[in-house]
Design an enzyme around this catalytic site. Structure first.
Site, PDB file in Angstrom:
ATOM      1  N   ARG A 172      38.919   7.677   7.332  1.00  0.00           N
ATOM      2  CA  ARG A 172      39.817   8.500   6.516  1.00  0.00           C
ATOM      3  C   ARG A 172      39.629   8.076   5.064  1.00  0.00           C
ATOM      4  NH1 ARG A 172      44.926   6.757   9.801  1.00  0.00           N
ATOM      5  NH2 ARG A 172      43.769   4.867   9.371  1.00  0.00           N
ATOM      6  N   LYS A 214      50.370  -5.334  19.157  1.00  0.00           N
ATOM      7  CA  LYS A 214      50.854  -4.355  18.177  1.00  0.00           C
ATOM      8  C   LYS A 214      52.248  -3.849  18.518  1.00  0.00           C
ATOM      9  CE  LYS A 214      46.385  -2.980  16.392  1.00  0.00           C
ATOM     10  NZ  LYS A 214      45.421  -1.944  16.076  1.00  0.00           N
ATOM     11  N   HIS A 257      42.990  12.058  15.228  1.00  0.00           N
ATOM     12  CA  HIS A 257      42.215  11.486  16.338  1.00  0.00           C
ATOM     13  C   HIS A 257      41.508  12.605  17.110  1.00  0.00           C
ATOM     14  CE1 HIS A 257      45.405   8.095  16.434  1.00  0.00           C
ATOM     15  NE2 HIS A 257      44.276   7.525  16.043  1.00  0.00           N
TER      16      HIS A 257
END
Ligand code: PNS
Length: 162
Positions: free
Chosen positions: A90, A41, A17
Site C-alpha cells: 500500500r 496480535k 486484501h
C-alpha cells in the site's frame, strides 16, 4: 502448476486484501490464502472465524482456497508446495516491514520467492486495524469490507449510528 500463498492475519479480511488475492489468482494457477493464527496480535476474531470470513469472501474465485497456519511461513510454503508468496503493497509505510519479512524469509529459505502487487489508490490507506477501529465506534465500514465481514462486525459492535 504455479501455486502461491497470500499470507496475513486477516483480522478481518478487507476489500484491499480481496483485491490482492483476486489479482494473484489471475496470474497464478492456484492461490492459497494463508490465515495466520497470530495469537500475539490478540485478534478480534478467532482464527476459525477469520478463516470462515475469508472462505466466504473468496467463494467466487475457483482457483483460491484457504488454509490456517501457526508455523513459519517458509514451512507452510514447503508443506503446500507453494514456492511463491504474493503480498500487497500500500503506502510507503509498508515497505520497511515487508522488506524485513522478505529478507528474513530469503534467509530461512532462499527458494521461497516473494512478489508484490501494488494496491490501487482506493485501497492505499485501508487496513484491518482501521476497519476494526471504525466498526468498534459504530461507524459504517460497508464500503471497505466484503458484506459477510460487515455483517460480522455489526453483530460484534452494533450497526452504524442513525
Ligand atoms: O497481516 P499481517 O499480520 O501483516 O501478516 C503477517 C504474516 C502473518 C504474513 C507474518 O507475520 C508471517 O509470515 N507469520 C508467520 C510466522 C513467520 O514465518 N514469521 C517470520 C516472518 S520473517
Amino acid at each position: 502448476m504455479k501455486r502461491a500463498l497470500t499470507p496475513g492475519t486477516f483480522d478481518p479480511i478487507t476489500l484491499g486484501h480481496l483485491d490482492v488475492i483476486t489479482r494473484a489468482a489471475q496470474i497464478m494457477d492456484e492461490v492459497v490464502v494463508a490465515v495466520a493464527a497470530s495469537p500475539k496480535k490478540g485478534p478480534l476474531f478467532s482464527v476459525d472465524e477469520r478463516c470462515s470470513l475469508v472462505e466466504r469472501a473468496v467463494a467466487h474465485l475457483p482457483n483460491v482456497r484457504v488454509a490456517t497456519f501457526d508455523t513459519l511461513l517458509v514451512d507452510l510454503a514447503r508443506q503446500l508446495d507453494a514456492p511463491i508468496v504474493v503480498k500487497g503493497l500500500r503506502a510507503i509505510t509498508d515497505f520497511e516491514y515487508e522488506f524485513q519479512m522478505t529478507a528474513l524469509n530469503y534467509q530461512l529459505d532462499n527458494e521461497l520467492e516473494t512478489v508484490f502487487i501494488m494496491s490501487p489508490p482506493e485501497f492505499m490507506y485501508l487496513s484491518s486495524s482501521i476497519v476494526r477501529e471504525i466498526a468498534s465506534l459504530r461507524g459504517d465500514v460497508s464500503r471497505f469490507v466484503p458484506s459477510c465481514v460487515n455483517e460480522a462486525l455489526v453483530a460484534r459492535f452494533g450497526g452504524p449510528q442513525a
